[in-house]
Write an enzyme that holds these catalytic residues in place. Sequence first.
Site: not given
Length: 105
Positions: A31, A34
């Site tokens: 991600c 993230c």
Amino acid sequence: MEVLHLNKTSFEKLLAQSEKPVLIDFWATWCGPCQKLTPELEKLAAEHPEIIVGKLNVEDPEAASVAAALGVNSIPALFFYKDGKLAKSLVGYMDKDTLAAKLGL
């Protein structure tokens, strides 16, 4: 304070025993947002020792079960607990200052 890397057991123990507010980041290695959020969380943890910041990698099946139980549909997902109870949840990347403001720090 350092960001803690948690698993299901340490997450549950932290929420049950912490006297400080706890911010949990549900994330994954694949991600992009993230990955971008991680240094912001590290800065937040360093500047706000009054909270504990932890991360749960949803690629781990046990952590994924925690995320599913909490209704996490998108990551990064941030859950802020006070006195062991969920006080606020946020989704998506934000910088340290925006995050601190949203959490009332």
